[in-house]
Design an enzyme around this catalytic site. Structure first.
Site, PDB file in Angstrom:
ATOM      1  CG  HIS A 170      -6.257  -4.620   7.131  1.00  0.00           C
ATOM      2  ND1 HIS A 170      -6.210  -5.473   6.056  1.00  0.00           N
ATOM      3  CD2 HIS A 170      -7.541  -4.196   7.223  1.00  0.00           C
ATOM      4  CE1 HIS A 170      -7.421  -5.560   5.523  1.00  0.00           C
ATOM      5  NE2 HIS A 170      -8.245  -4.798   6.209  1.00  0.00           N
TER       6      HIS A 170
ATOM      7  CG  HIS B 266      -1.929  -1.098   1.206  1.00  0.00           C
ATOM      8  ND1 HIS B 266      -2.959  -1.191   0.286  1.00  0.00           N
ATOM      9  CD2 HIS B 266      -2.032  -2.195   1.988  1.00  0.00           C
ATOM     10  CE1 HIS B 266      -3.659  -2.284   0.518  1.00  0.00           C
ATOM     11  NE2 HIS B 266      -3.114  -2.919   1.541  1.00  0.00           N
TER      12      HIS B 266
ATOM     13  CE  LYS C  58      -5.302  -6.653  -2.668  1.00  0.00           C
ATOM     14  NZ  LYS C  58      -4.356  -6.012  -1.746  1.00  0.00           N
TER      15      LYS C  58
END
Length: 150
Positions: A143, A39, A67
């Site tokens: 996350h 990310h 993805k």
């Protein structure tokens, strides 16, 4: 026999320290490394389909399947880590370890028009309020939980 007692005492001491939270397992660090890989791209501003196609492939998110969604954050790691200092909110999984912050992002969505590993993505870029789960001591991002919609 003395060695077995010593090892038992060491194990008991370690378990006690873990229970008290004084020694953190490496879970937070390992998942923070994965979070950064998936990310964080602080060197670019992203924003277009070519960027998404290139980044998703170079970061290994087009094998064995494409993805479906991924978001890249275009801020330095200190700015991202500081999101963990914001007040806790509930994550999508129900845990209370999420935090909100505003960052520059590029969202990449699979168009479904190309098979792996040459997946094709549609980009959406801008400044967004994002939700990030944080764990460890010190708290680190582990996350990407999503966007906060207006």
């Amino acid at each position: 026999m003395a060695l077995q007692k010593t090892l038992s005492l060491l194990l008991l001491s370690l378990l006690t320290l873990l229970g008290l939270g004084l020694v953190q397992p490496s879970y937070g660090q390992a998942t923070n490394k994965k979070f950064k890989w998936q990310h964080v791209d602080s060197t670019e501003t992203g924003g277009n389909n070519f960027y998404c196609d290139t980044m998703m492939q170079s970061r290994g998110m087009t094998r064995p399947t494409c993805k479906q969604l991924n978001t890249f954050i275009h801020e330095n790691i200190e700015t991202i880590n500081n999101i963990c200092n914001a007040p806790n909110i509930r994550c999508k999984n129900g845990r209370m370890n999420c935090h909100v912050g505003e960052v520059r992002v590029t969202g990449c969505k699979d168009t479904g028009s190309s098979p792996p590993p040459k997946c094709s993505y549609q980009a959406t870029a801008g400044k967004k309020n994002v939700t990030i789960a944080c764990d460890g001591n010190p708290l680190l991002p582990v996350h990407f939980d999503g966007y906060i919609l207006p």
